[in-house]
Design a protein around this motif. Structure first.
Motif, mmCIF file in Angstrom:
data_model
loop_
_atom_site.group_PDB
_atom_site.id
_atom_site.type_symbol
_atom_site.label_atom_id
_atom_site.label_comp_id
_atom_site.label_asym_id
_atom_site.label_seq_id
_atom_site.Cartn_x
_atom_site.Cartn_y
_atom_site.Cartn_z
ATOM 1 N N GLN A 1 0.825 -1.207 0.000
ATOM 2 C CA GLN A 1 0.000 0.000 0.000
ATOM 3 C C GLN A 1 0.862 1.262 0.000
ATOM 4 O OE1 GLN A 1 -3.302 -0.056 -0.153
ATOM 5 N NE2 GLN A 1 -3.292 -2.296 -0.112
ATOM 6 N N PRO A 2 0.483 2.265 -0.788
ATOM 7 C CA PRO A 2 1.231 3.515 -0.713
ATOM 8 C C PRO A 2 1.084 4.178 0.661
ATOM 9 C CG PRO A 2 -0.473 3.619 -2.448
ATOM 10 C CD PRO A 2 -0.628 2.311 -1.752
ATOM 11 N N ALA A 3 2.148 4.817 1.144
ATOM 12 C CA ALA A 3 2.099 5.542 2.419
ATOM 13 C C ALA A 3 1.492 6.925 2.211
ATOM 14 C CB ALA A 3 3.498 5.659 3.008
ATOM 15 N N LEU A 4 1.626 7.480 0.996
ATOM 16 C CA LEU A 4 0.967 8.747 0.638
ATOM 17 C C LEU A 4 0.237 8.520 -0.678
ATOM 18 C CD1 LEU A 4 3.852 11.273 1.426
ATOM 19 C CD2 LEU A 4 1.815 10.823 2.814
ATOM 20 N N ARG A 5 -0.986 9.028 -0.740
ATOM 21 C CA ARG A 5 -1.811 8.735 -1.916
ATOM 22 C C ARG A 5 -2.397 9.999 -2.538
ATOM 23 N NH1 ARG A 5 -6.252 4.918 -0.608
ATOM 24 N NH2 ARG A 5 -6.115 5.600 1.557
ATOM 25 N N ASP A 6 -2.016 10.272 -3.750
ATOM 26 C CA ASP A 6 -2.593 11.343 -4.559
ATOM 27 C C ASP A 6 -2.731 12.643 -3.757
ATOM 28 O OD1 ASP A 6 -3.466 12.353 -6.938
ATOM 29 O OD2 ASP A 6 -5.565 11.941 -6.534
ATOM 30 N N GLY B 1 0.561 6.081 11.754
ATOM 31 C CA GLY B 1 0.570 5.421 10.445
ATOM 32 C C GLY B 1 -0.143 6.189 9.350
ATOM 33 N N ALA B 2 -0.622 7.384 9.658
ATOM 34 C CA ALA B 2 -1.379 8.165 8.660
ATOM 35 C C ALA B 2 -0.484 8.678 7.528
ATOM 36 C CB ALA B 2 -2.087 9.333 9.336
ATOM 37 N N GLY B 3 0.821 8.815 7.813
ATOM 38 C CA GLY B 3 1.738 9.281 6.762
ATOM 39 C C GLY B 3 2.439 10.594 7.100
ATOM 40 N N ARG C 1 -2.354 27.049 9.775
ATOM 41 C CA ARG C 1 -3.224 26.118 9.041
ATOM 42 C C ARG C 1 -2.990 24.711 9.560
ATOM 43 N NH1 ARG C 1 -2.945 24.352 2.974
ATOM 44 N NH2 ARG C 1 -1.024 25.557 2.918
ATOM 45 N N VAL C 2 -4.011 23.893 9.507
ATOM 46 C CA VAL C 2 -3.897 22.506 9.955
ATOM 47 C C VAL C 2 -4.260 21.576 8.800
ATOM 48 C CG1 VAL C 2 -4.665 20.786 11.633
ATOM 49 C CG2 VAL C 2 -4.576 23.190 12.288
ATOM 50 N N LEU C 3 -3.402 20.595 8.573
ATOM 51 C CA LEU C 3 -3.694 19.550 7.593
ATOM 52 C C LEU C 3 -3.997 18.267 8.341
ATOM 53 C CD1 LEU C 3 -0.614 19.896 5.186
ATOM 54 C CD2 LEU C 3 -2.765 21.180 5.103
ATOM 55 N N VAL C 4 -4.988 17.546 7.882
ATOM 56 C CA VAL C 4 -5.276 16.232 8.454
ATOM 57 C C VAL C 4 -4.899 15.175 7.424
ATOM 58 C CG1 VAL C 4 -7.071 14.656 9.244
ATOM 59 C CG2 VAL C 4 -7.149 17.073 9.900
ATOM 60 N N LEU C 5 -4.011 14.270 7.843
ATOM 61 C CA LEU C 5 -3.693 13.115 6.999
ATOM 62 C C LEU C 5 -4.456 11.921 7.534
ATOM 63 C CD1 LEU C 5 0.162 13.053 6.345
ATOM 64 C CD2 LEU C 5 -1.665 13.642 4.757
ATOM 65 N N ALA C 6 -5.049 11.170 6.622
ATOM 66 C CA ALA C 6 -5.744 9.946 7.002
ATOM 67 C C ALA C 6 -5.425 8.914 5.947
ATOM 68 C CB ALA C 6 -7.247 10.198 7.089
ATOM 69 N N ASP C 7 -4.784 7.820 6.395
ATOM 70 C CA ASP C 7 -4.495 6.749 5.460
ATOM 71 C C ASP C 7 -3.721 7.239 4.232
ATOM 72 O OD1 ASP C 7 -4.730 4.114 5.405
ATOM 73 O OD2 ASP C 7 -6.871 4.037 4.907
ATOM 74 N N GLY C 8 -2.782 8.140 4.451
ATOM 75 C CA GLY C 8 -1.950 8.616 3.356
ATOM 76 C C GLY C 8 -2.586 9.665 2.466
ATOM 77 N N GLN C 9 -3.810 10.054 2.784
ATOM 78 C CA GLN C 9 -4.468 11.076 1.967
ATOM 79 C C GLN C 9 -4.660 12.353 2.757
ATOM 80 O OE1 GLN C 9 -7.875 8.583 0.653
ATOM 81 N NE2 GLN C 9 -7.254 9.255 -1.400
ATOM 82 N N LEU C 10 -4.686 13.468 2.040
ATOM 83 C CA LEU C 10 -4.973 14.741 2.680
ATOM 84 C C LEU C 10 -6.493 14.842 2.840
ATOM 85 C CD1 LEU C 10 -3.865 17.366 3.723
ATOM 86 C CD2 LEU C 10 -3.966 18.302 1.426
ATOM 87 N N ALA C 11 -6.936 14.716 4.098
ATOM 88 C CA ALA C 11 -8.379 14.634 4.340
ATOM 89 C C ALA C 11 -8.988 16.011 4.579
ATOM 90 C CB ALA C 11 -8.642 13.719 5.542
ATOM 91 N N LEU C 12 -8.289 16.871 5.297
ATOM 92 C CA LEU C 12 -8.796 18.210 5.600
ATOM 93 C C LEU C 12 -7.630 19.188 5.579
ATOM 94 C CD1 LEU C 12 -10.946 17.529 8.828
ATOM 95 C CD2 LEU C 12 -11.857 17.902 6.513
ATOM 96 N N SER C 13 -7.929 20.443 5.252
ATOM 97 C CA SER C 13 -6.938 21.514 5.303
ATOM 98 C C SER C 13 -7.680 22.816 5.550
ATOM 99 C CB SER C 13 -6.180 21.568 3.968
ATOM 100 O OG SER C 13 -5.481 22.789 3.863
ATOM 101 N N GLY C 14 -7.261 23.562 6.569
ATOM 102 C CA GLY C 14 -7.944 24.825 6.831
ATOM 103 C C GLY C 14 -7.452 25.459 8.114
ATOM 104 N N TYR D 1 -11.177 9.975 11.813
ATOM 105 C CA TYR D 1 -9.760 9.861 11.450
ATOM 106 C C TYR D 1 -8.893 9.508 12.666
ATOM 107 C CZ TYR D 1 -11.435 12.485 7.391
ATOM 108 O OH TYR D 1 -12.124 12.900 6.298
ATOM 109 N N HIS D 2 -9.521 9.124 13.760
ATOM 110 C CA HIS D 2 -8.808 8.770 15.004
ATOM 111 C C HIS D 2 -8.020 9.948 15.560
ATOM 112 C CE1 HIS D 2 -9.578 4.430 15.269
ATOM 113 N NE2 HIS D 2 -9.803 4.587 13.970
ATOM 114 N N ILE D 3 -8.601 11.120 15.483
ATOM 115 C CA ILE D 3 -7.963 12.310 16.044
ATOM 116 C C ILE D 3 -8.880 12.850 17.128
ATOM 117 C CG2 ILE D 3 -7.146 14.656 15.539
ATOM 118 C CD1 ILE D 3 -6.727 13.666 12.631
#
Ligand SMILES: Nc1ncnc2c1ncn2[C@@H]1O[C@H](COP(=O)(O)OP(=O)(O)OP(=O)(O)O)[C@@H](O)[C@H]1O
Ligand SMILES: [Mg+2]
Length: 290
Positions: free
Chosen positions: A18-23, A41-43, A214-227, A241-243
């Motif tokens: 599995q990729p550790a970072l995705r798209d 493990g989110a990346g 700004r806060v970025l949320v990584l979940a499973d290697g993807q950027l889930a939220l940013s703001g 996202y287990h946060i």
């Protein structure tokens, strides 16, 4: 062009499925202070490595997409050149210690020696870095005979002294006590105000809320939220996202569940916001209804 530009980055470590970072796509402006949060493990560390060239040059693996940092397309440049503009403070401070020097002072000087900084310019830079990180009294100690938190400060100082354009920090306060953590956040905030671009992986949400732009949320290697912190840290999605949430948001949600939160009043994420919104809650009609 933004100082950090990532476009459609997908990265897989060698020998993994599995990729550790995705798209992942991301832009960071000069002087911005961006915090990266996410479950284990989110990346987060992988993103830190990517921003400083360790991915793909040290970890190898398969990288697709573009990563442009401080004028360099990372996959086209050597790690030695990338680290001059984009410095990483590792999650484990032990990994930062050179092993070549026997005092904290020399350890911090080591990076400057490698940079070829003239001898006479070194002392003021080293002393400033030590003062900023609160280790001025440890100059003569061995980097190995320090507590984890003290080592973490040395690791930070040895990166600050290099004055990178982009400073990437991977949980730099994980071993610091609460006041030490706040001091480090305040120093980083100050440096970003002076124009350094900062990306920091961090679990301590109260300090993220108080100091990051700004806060970025990584979940499973993807950027889930940013703001902005006030928006991301009160998102109802965080739990999925287990946060966690800041203690201020937790208490406000309890009051909200009891029906005591005024309609339209945002949930607080910092102490200052909590003071304002709890005062509003206390005088709201809902609380005074019976
Ligand atoms: N050197 C490696 N080789 C193979 N897989 C790795 C390596 N390092 C990390 N991974 C995997 O990549 C994914 C992302 O890991 P990463 O260390 O970036 O997460 P993290 O968000 O920093 O977690 P933590 O909060 O525990 O530090 C995980 O699935 C992890 O198992
Ligand atoms: Mg990590």
């Amino acid at each position: 062009m933004a100082i950090i530009e990532i476009e459609n980055l997908t990265y897989r470590y060698p020998h993994t499925e599995q990729p550790a970072l995705r798209d992942l796509s991301l832009q960071v402006e000069t002087g911005e202070f961006v915090a990266v949060i996410g479950a284990n493990g989110a990346g987060k560390s992988t993103l830190c490595y990517t921003l400083t060239g360790f991915v793909p040059h040290f970890f190898q693996g398969e990288l697709a997409g573009r990563v442009h940092v401080a004028g360099l397309e990372t996959k086209d440049h050597h790690l030695e050149d990338i680290v001059l503009v984009s410095g990483l403070v590792f999650q484990n401070p032990f990994n930062q210690i050179s092993g070549a020097k026997f005092s904290v002072y020399d350890e911090i000087a080591f990076g400057l020696e490698n940079l070829g900084v003239p001898r006479e310019e070194m002392p003021p830079r080293i002393e400033r870095a030590m003062a900023m990180t609160g280790i001025a009294d440890m100059a003569g100690r061995s980097p190995y005979d320090l507590s984890g938190g003290q080592q973490q400060r040395v690791a930070l100082a040895s990166m600050l002294v290099m004055e990178p354009k982009v400073l990437v920090l991977d949980e730099p306060t994980s071993q610091l006590d609460p006041l030490g953590s706040r001091e480090v956040f305040a120093v980083i905030r100050e440096l970003s105000r002076e124009g350094m671009t900062v990306v920091m992986a961090e679990h301590k949400l109260e300090w993220v809320a108080a100091f990051a732009d700004r806060v970025l949320v990584l979940a499973d290697g993807q950027l889930a939220l940013s703001g902005p912190p006030a928006e991301v840290l009160t998102s109802p999605l965080l739990e999925s996202y287990h946060i966690g949430q800041t203690r201020y948001t937790s208490v406000a949600r309890l009051v909200e569940a009891e029906g005591g939160w005024p309609a339209g009043e945002p949930l607080p994420v910092t102490l200052e916001e909590a003071e304002v919104s709890f005062k509003a809650a206390l005088i709201s009609p809902q609380m005074n209804a019976d």
